[in-house]
Design an enzyme around this catalytic site. Structure first.
Site, PDB file in Angstrom:
ATOM      1  N   GLY A 116       2.536  -7.381  -5.982  1.00 41.86           N
ATOM      2  CA  GLY A 116       2.321  -8.239  -7.149  1.00 41.86           C
ATOM      3  C   GLY A 116       3.311  -8.089  -8.288  1.00 41.86           C
ATOM      4  N   ASP A 153       2.530  -1.163   4.568  1.00 45.67           N
ATOM      5  CA  ASP A 153       3.133  -0.339   3.517  1.00 45.67           C
ATOM      6  C   ASP A 153       2.440   1.007   3.414  1.00 45.67           C
ATOM      7  OD1 ASP A 153       5.182  -2.055   2.262  1.00 45.67           O
ATOM      8  OD2 ASP A 153       3.479  -3.387   1.941  1.00 45.67           O
ATOM      9  N   HIS A 164       6.520   0.164   6.928  1.00 43.40           N
ATOM     10  CA  HIS A 164       7.448   0.498   5.849  1.00 43.40           C
ATOM     11  C   HIS A 164       6.998   1.826   5.252  1.00 43.40           C
ATOM     12  CE1 HIS A 164       8.985  -0.785   1.560  1.00 43.40           C
ATOM     13  NE2 HIS A 164       9.623   0.267   2.022  1.00 43.40           N
ATOM     14  N   GLY A 182       3.157 -10.295   0.190  1.00 44.44           N
ATOM     15  CA  GLY A 182       1.791  -9.810   0.068  1.00 44.44           C
ATOM     16  C   GLY A 182       0.939 -10.769  -0.742  1.00 44.44           C
ATOM     17  N   ASP A 194      11.745  -7.696   0.527  1.00 45.68           N
ATOM     18  CA  ASP A 194      10.363  -7.275   0.263  1.00 45.68           C
ATOM     19  C   ASP A 194      10.099  -7.152  -1.238  1.00 45.68           C
ATOM     20  OD1 ASP A 194       7.868  -6.076   0.351  1.00 45.68           O
ATOM     21  OD2 ASP A 194       8.534  -4.260   1.389  1.00 45.68           O
ATOM     22  N   GLY A 195       9.146  -7.947  -1.731  1.00 42.45           N
ATOM     23  CA  GLY A 195       8.715  -7.829  -3.123  1.00 42.45           C
ATOM     24  C   GLY A 195       8.855  -9.124  -3.898  1.00 42.45           C
ATOM     25  N   GLY A 196       7.741  -9.651  -4.373  1.00 42.48           N
ATOM     26  CA  GLY A 196       7.774 -10.859  -5.209  1.00 42.48           C
ATOM     27  C   GLY A 196       8.207 -12.106  -4.470  1.00 42.48           C
ATOM     28  N   HIS A 222       3.367  -6.453   8.186  1.00 45.28           N
ATOM     29  CA  HIS A 222       4.073  -5.453   7.384  1.00 45.28           C
ATOM     30  C   HIS A 222       3.058  -4.444   6.842  1.00 45.28           C
ATOM     31  CE1 HIS A 222       7.555  -4.196   4.921  1.00 45.28           C
ATOM     32  NE2 HIS A 222       6.672  -3.970   3.959  1.00 45.28           N
ATOM     33  N   MET A 238       2.198   4.544   1.756  1.00 48.08           N
ATOM     34  CA  MET A 238       2.606   5.219   0.515  1.00 48.08           C
ATOM     35  C   MET A 238       1.875   6.541   0.390  1.00 48.08           C
ATOM     36  SD  MET A 238       2.300   2.002  -2.032  1.00 48.08           S
ATOM     37  CE  MET A 238       2.988   0.396  -1.635  1.00 48.08           C
ATOM     38  N   SER A 252       2.396  -8.706   4.099  1.00 51.74           N
ATOM     39  CA  SER A 252       2.140  -7.297   3.777  1.00 51.74           C
ATOM     40  C   SER A 252       0.648  -7.100   3.598  1.00 51.74           C
ATOM     41  CB  SER A 252       2.872  -6.910   2.493  1.00 51.74           C
ATOM     42  OG  SER A 252       2.291  -5.731   1.992  1.00 51.74           O
ATOM     43  N   MET A 283      14.710  -4.133  -1.057  1.00 52.01           N
ATOM     44  CA  MET A 283      13.568  -4.250  -1.970  1.00 52.01           C
ATOM     45  C   MET A 283      13.947  -5.140  -3.148  1.00 52.01           C
ATOM     46  SD  MET A 283      11.031  -2.489  -0.720  1.00 52.01           S
ATOM     47  CE  MET A 283       9.929  -2.881  -2.073  1.00 52.01           C
ATOM     48  N   GLY A 295       6.255   0.540  -4.257  1.00 52.56           N
ATOM     49  CA  GLY A 295       5.055   1.217  -4.767  1.00 52.56           C
ATOM     50  C   GLY A 295       3.852   0.325  -4.993  1.00 52.56           C
ATOM     51  N   MET A 348       7.006   4.575   2.773  1.00 53.34           N
ATOM     52  CA  MET A 348       7.395   4.991   1.424  1.00 53.34           C
ATOM     53  C   MET A 348       6.812   6.381   1.242  1.00 53.34           C
ATOM     54  SD  MET A 348       6.709   1.360  -0.433  1.00 53.34           S
ATOM     55  CE  MET A 348       5.778   0.756   0.958  1.00 53.34           C
TER      56      MET A 348
END
Ligand code: DX5
Ligand code: ZN
Length: 215
Positions: free
Chosen positions: A144, A34, A65, A196, A174-176, A32, A36, A7, A136, A141, A67
């Protein structure tokens, strides 16, 4: 072998050309992106202009992606800007199935994203149409954040539902994501790992990508 989608949100925006070249050399599979808008999520990242201008720095597919609160209006423009995959959050669209078909009719891959606090059953109406489901594992949003283990059950739900209904959507998470949470995700049925911070904040991002690819 997992498909790895770094990401760009955690990359050095002062030198995106260098970051993109590094990702290609490290054999990342997708980029990826993002997007927003400060409305659907409480953060603003980047949009069409940035995507258009970085397109020439990478041959890898752009996994965008969205958002944003108006994907119906903008999805087409993001494909024109160079996106190969478009994923949107179905609750933001006035007609998600129509939007999925529109994305596909333009030759792009269409995905829907189920946000962290949204029940996975909300994906069911779109399962017959989509190419990809993005689960997700943090609230959309920000990069990290801490991985939410409940996302693993969501990945498994999609995997089982797809098998039962003879469907084969790409399952992305996606995420963490790091080597440990990524391993869990792959074991539960994820095909694509979006990461990311684990990649861009690593001492050696190339090694970090390799460690995810090997999962
Ligand atoms: C969050 C984004 C993610 C994020 C992942 O809204 O969709 O793609 O950049 O970042 P990490 O891997 O740091 O959680
Ligand atoms: Zn994302």
């Amino acid at each position: 072998m997992a498909v790895v989608a770094p990401s760009l949100l955690s990359a050095d925006f002062g030198n995106l050309e260098k970051e993109l070249k590094m990702l290609e050399k490290a054999k990342a599979d997708l980029i990826h992106l993002d997007v927003m808008d400060g409305a659907y999520v409480p953060n603003i990242s980047f949009g069409l202009t940035v995507i258009k201008s970085i397109r020439e720095y990478s041959k890898l597919p752009f996994d965008t992606h969205l958002m944003i609160s108006k994907p119906d209006k903008y999805a087409e423009k993001f494909i024109e800007a160079g996106s190969d995959l478009i994923t949107f959050h179905p609750e933001t669209s006035s007609n998600p199935i129509k939007l999925i078909k529109k994305i596909q009719s333009m030759g792009a891959t269409a995905g829907i994203c189920i946000n962290n606090k949204i029940p996975i059953q909300k994906a069911i109406p779109y399962m017959d149409y989509v190419d990809l489901i993005l689960v997700m594992s943090v609230d959309a949003g920000f990069g990290g954040q801490k991985f939410n283990e409940k996302a693993l059950n969501k990945v498994e739900f999609i995997e089982k539902y797809a098998e039962k209904h003879c469907l084969a959507p790409i399952i992305s998470i996606d995420g963490g994501i790091n080597d440990k949470t990524g391993k869990q995700a792959v074991l539960h049925g994820a095909d694509v790992l979006v990461a990311g911070n684990y990649i861009f904040k690593a001492k050696n991002p190339v090694k970090a990508i390799k460690s995810l690819k090997e999962l």
